[in-house]
Design a protein around this motif. Structure first.
Motif, mmCIF file in Angstrom:
data_model
loop_
_atom_site.group_PDB
_atom_site.id
_atom_site.type_symbol
_atom_site.label_atom_id
_atom_site.label_comp_id
_atom_site.label_asym_id
_atom_site.label_seq_id
_atom_site.Cartn_x
_atom_site.Cartn_y
_atom_site.Cartn_z
ATOM 1 N N LEU A 112 0.808 -1.227 0.000
ATOM 2 C CA LEU A 112 0.000 0.000 0.000
ATOM 3 C C LEU A 112 0.843 1.280 0.000
ATOM 4 N N ALA A 113 2.140 1.161 -0.254
ATOM 5 C CA ALA A 113 3.014 2.336 -0.143
ATOM 6 C C ALA A 113 2.635 3.450 -1.108
ATOM 7 N N GLY A 114 2.059 3.114 -2.249
ATOM 8 C CA GLY A 114 1.650 4.145 -3.187
ATOM 9 C C GLY A 114 0.478 4.969 -2.700
ATOM 10 N N LEU A 115 -0.247 4.463 -1.702
ATOM 11 C CA LEU A 115 -1.385 5.171 -1.121
ATOM 12 C C LEU A 115 -1.000 5.906 0.159
ATOM 13 N N ASN A 116 -0.285 5.221 1.034
ATOM 14 C CA ASN A 116 -0.022 5.755 2.368
ATOM 15 C C ASN A 116 1.450 5.982 2.676
ATOM 16 N N GLY A 117 2.338 5.698 1.735
ATOM 17 C CA GLY A 117 3.757 5.869 1.998
ATOM 18 C C GLY A 117 4.297 4.743 2.858
ATOM 19 N N ARG A 118 5.621 4.756 3.022
ATOM 20 C CA ARG A 118 6.276 3.759 3.874
ATOM 21 C C ARG A 118 7.399 4.441 4.648
ATOM 22 N N PRO A 119 7.059 5.399 5.500
ATOM 23 C CA PRO A 119 8.083 6.151 6.230
ATOM 24 C C PRO A 119 8.711 5.309 7.343
ATOM 25 N N TYR A 407 -28.630 13.726 4.995
ATOM 26 C CA TYR A 407 -27.824 12.548 5.305
ATOM 27 C C TYR A 407 -26.479 12.560 4.569
ATOM 28 N N TYR A 408 -26.078 13.730 4.073
ATOM 29 C CA TYR A 408 -24.774 13.884 3.418
ATOM 30 C C TYR A 408 -23.800 14.587 4.350
ATOM 31 N N MET A 409 -22.523 14.282 4.197
ATOM 32 C CA MET A 409 -21.463 14.935 4.954
ATOM 33 C C MET A 409 -20.252 15.096 4.060
ATOM 34 N N VAL A 410 -19.126 15.542 4.632
ATOM 35 C CA VAL A 410 -17.945 15.889 3.841
ATOM 36 C C VAL A 410 -16.790 14.956 4.198
ATOM 37 N N GLY A 411 -16.161 14.414 3.180
ATOM 38 C CA GLY A 411 -14.943 13.625 3.347
ATOM 39 C C GLY A 411 -13.995 13.949 2.216
ATOM 40 N N SER A 412 -12.800 14.380 2.536
ATOM 41 C CA SER A 412 -11.882 14.857 1.497
ATOM 42 C C SER A 412 -11.331 13.732 0.628
ATOM 43 N N ASP A 413 -11.294 12.491 1.150
ATOM 44 C CA ASP A 413 -10.565 11.406 0.495
ATOM 45 C C ASP A 413 -9.110 11.820 0.267
ATOM 46 N N GLY A 414 -8.604 12.679 1.162
ATOM 47 C CA GLY A 414 -7.276 13.242 0.987
ATOM 48 C C GLY A 414 -6.175 12.206 1.149
ATOM 49 N N ILE A 415 -5.172 12.308 0.286
ATOM 50 C CA ILE A 415 -3.974 11.468 0.348
ATOM 51 C C ILE A 415 -2.784 12.417 0.463
ATOM 52 N N PRO A 416 -2.323 12.709 1.679
ATOM 53 C CA PRO A 416 -1.262 13.714 1.855
ATOM 54 C C PRO A 416 0.131 13.145 1.600
ATOM 55 N N LEU A 417 0.294 12.489 0.455
ATOM 56 C CA LEU A 417 1.545 11.816 0.105
ATOM 57 C C LEU A 417 2.006 12.314 -1.252
ATOM 58 N N GLY A 418 3.284 12.614 -1.361
ATOM 59 C CA GLY A 418 3.833 12.990 -2.655
ATOM 60 C C GLY A 418 4.082 14.478 -2.781
ATOM 61 N N LYS A 419 4.861 14.819 -3.811
ATOM 62 C CA LYS A 419 5.222 16.216 -4.018
ATOM 63 C C LYS A 419 4.063 17.047 -4.535
ATOM 64 N N ASN A 420 3.161 16.428 -5.269
ATOM 65 C CA ASN A 420 2.023 17.182 -5.786
ATOM 66 C C ASN A 420 0.772 16.306 -5.760
ATOM 67 N N PRO A 421 0.245 16.022 -4.545
ATOM 68 C CA PRO A 421 -0.940 15.173 -4.454
ATOM 69 C C PRO A 421 -2.193 15.891 -4.933
ATOM 70 N N HIS A 422 -3.277 15.172 -4.934
ATOM 71 C CA HIS A 422 -4.575 15.749 -5.292
ATOM 72 C C HIS A 422 -4.862 16.927 -4.351
ATOM 73 N N PRO A 423 -5.391 18.044 -4.864
ATOM 74 C CA PRO A 423 -5.611 19.228 -4.020
ATOM 75 C C PRO A 423 -6.661 19.038 -2.935
ATOM 76 N N ARG A 424 -7.443 17.981 -3.006
ATOM 77 C CA ARG A 424 -8.470 17.768 -1.990
ATOM 78 C C ARG A 424 -7.863 17.589 -0.599
ATOM 79 N N ALA A 425 -6.603 17.132 -0.524
ATOM 80 C CA ALA A 425 -5.941 16.960 0.772
ATOM 81 C C ALA A 425 -5.614 18.293 1.435
#
Length: 527
Positions: A112-119, A407-425
């Motif tokens: 899963l390192a491509g999703l969450n890193g392996r620090p 019944y809706y709420m907010v979830g960023s689905d943020g992935i704070p990994l990488g030099k230029n991740p998706h801006p939702r994070a």
């Protein structure tokens, strides 16, 4: 009484959808102890925050985020705090790290390192309780954990395309029950991701019976395909909930560039289920494309047995043609821009098509080689409709129409990994606050979807509202200037207009700068 923090002169939006009101908020020992419309004389406090002209709201709850491992490495977590996020729900999409034995944890960390890193963190847990403890008063935000489906499969039948039945099912249900009793707030799956997608509907129903017995929530990333046959994944999720009795929560469910403007169509089965009494909720993020890790492009047979076996198949040139055909046949289309690469940083931010062209390869062949070179640690975002502003505009409107549902709420689905991740994070919550201003959406409703709705769903009874006795997770922001600045091309950019954030009564952001306080707690579902 001497207070720790007093927030003076602001307008309180308390999270309940009631109209805002002017009041001072008094904090002591991590709790809200008083809310007063009239100014108190001779107030003594360690810190007084002037909120004149600003909104004071509950801390935002990010109901879907992939910061599981990076949060243990970057414990300050500025990308979340700057948005006003005080609590994050981890363990998403069935892709997390407890309960796992030492061997499975080691394998899954690499897979899963491509999703969450392996620090270089400790990686020294096995149970849900031990994993949750890693986040308790050691990080800047509160965390909530979900028992991940992938871990249950790894601990029973392994990374294999086989049924989960018999004694293996009994063990999986026991692990799930234990994890929920150890403080997990839900059970999550990602039925487009391996090993979760090796399951069938009956497996999910049986597991969710344990969820129902614990009065918990089944959180689902919908299946993209089932054994190559077309089917409706929304109806599958509803069937699982109805037959098991579990509460249901849909991850990041929204319109896409292909369905923009068709809210009623994409919601028809969900709205019908809600009307007939199915206990369901949903979350979304306000962007027209998603993000992920590139292993998901591989065919199911290619990843059986996990990390080492996957790399061995990628090295085997006699399998390459079959591998490429599997990528082309995958319902998850192999398109996007790279966000995280260690050995090929020159490709970060570039599209798959451009990189393949430069390397003289097809896109599937290039992806196989990049996965091999990077040992699977490859992140990407799906290419948004850069040249179609009308689609962006329609999706913005769709987001607000969906959030008008209670019944809706907010979830960023943020992935704070990488030099230029998706801006939702970096931009999800301030982006929605900006939408309120620009599209005329009621701010009190938006704050409710960011706070109380989420707290209610995940059993966080001491969070989600500005109320005496509640935990002092609070945000101070300027409704006239708050905005996101993160973009797909430059995502690591902080928002503007969120001046102060309190986590458990401690000031975690002061004048738009993080303070270095690690006040986060590992929260349990409360009954």
């Amino acid at each position: 009484m001497q207070f720790d923090v007093v927030i003076k002169g602001g307008c309180v939006i308390d999270g309940t959808e009631k109209e805002r009101f002017k009041a001072d908020v008094y904090v002591k020992d991590g709790k809200i102890v008083e809310i007063a419309a009239d100014e108190k004389p001779n107030v003594v406090a360690t810190e007084i925050i002037d909120a004149t002209g600003k909104i004071v709201s509950p801390g935002f709850i990010d109901t879907h985020v992939h910061s599981d491992i990076m949060l243990l490495w970057d414990r300050q977590h500025a990308n979340g705090l700057y948005q006003g996020v005080t609590t994050e729900v981890l363990g998403q999409d069935g892709l997390s790290y407890a309960p796992l034995s030492e061997a499975n944890l080691s394998m899954y960390a690499k897979y899963l390192a491509g999703l969450n890193g392996r620090p270089p963190i400790s990686w020294d847990w096995s149970t849900v309780a031990e994993y949750r403890q890693q986040f308790h008063r050691t990080v800047a935000i509160n965390t909530v954990y979900q028992v991940p489906h992938g871990a249950l499969r790894l601990e029973t039948v392994g990374m294999k395309d086989v049924p989960l039945t018999g004694e293996s099912m009994k063990k999986a249900k026991a692990l799930l029950d234990q994890g929920l009793k150890e403080g997990a707030a839900a059970f999550s799956t990602g039925l487009s991701y391996y090993p979760c997608s090796y399951s069938d509907t009956e497996e999910m129903i049986e597991l969710c019976k344990t969820v129902a017995e614990n009065d918990s929530v089944y959180v689902t990333h919908l299946r993209s395909v089932f054994r190559g046959e077309p089917f409706d994944p929304v109806l599958e999720a509803i069937e699982i909930a109805e037959k098991s009795g579990a509460k249901l929560h849909f991850s990041h469910f929204r319109t896409t560039p292909e369905t923009a403007g068709k809210v009623d169509e994409v919601m028809k089965h969900i709205d019908a289920a809600y009307q007939r009494g199915v206990d369901l909720t949903l979350e979304l993020y306000p962007y027209p494309s998603g993000s992920g890790y590139a292993v998901i492009f591989l065919p199911p047979w290619a990843v059986e047995d996990g990390f080492d076996a996957t790399l061995e198949r990628l090295r085997n040139q006699s399998l390459r043609k079959r591998m490429m055909e599997g990528i082309e046949a995958n319902t998850i289309e192999c398109v996007g821009h790279f966000t995280h690469l260690k050995k090929n940083p020159q490709y970060i931010g570039r599209s798959f098509i451009d990189v393949a062209r430069e390397r003289g390869q097809s896109v599937p062949d290039m992806i196989c080689d990049i996965l091999l070179e990077e040992e699977l640690e490859v992140g990407f975002f799906t290419t948004p409709p850069f040249d179609a502003p009308d689609i962006w505009e329609q999706i913005n409107k769709d987001v607000l129409e969906l959030l008008s549902r209670p019944y809706y709420m907010v979830g960023s689905d943020g992935i704070p990994l990488g030099k230029n991740p998706h801006p939702r994070a970096f931009g999800t919550f301030p982006r929605l606050l900006r939408f309120c201003r620009e599209y005329g959406f009621r701010l009190e409703t938006m704050i409710n979807r960011m706070t109380k709705t989420a707290a209610d769903r995940f059993g966080l009874k001491d969070r989600g509202t500005v109320e005496v006795g509640k935990a002092a997770d609070l945000v101070v922001f300027d409704p006239d200037s708050v905005r996101d600045t993160a973009t797909y091309l430059l995502s690591r950019s902080a928002p503007e207009g969120i001046s102060h954030v309190l986590v458990n009564g401690e000031v975690a952001v002061r004048n738009e700068k993080v303070t270095g306080v690690f006040a986060g707690q590992a929260l349990s579902r409360q009954f």
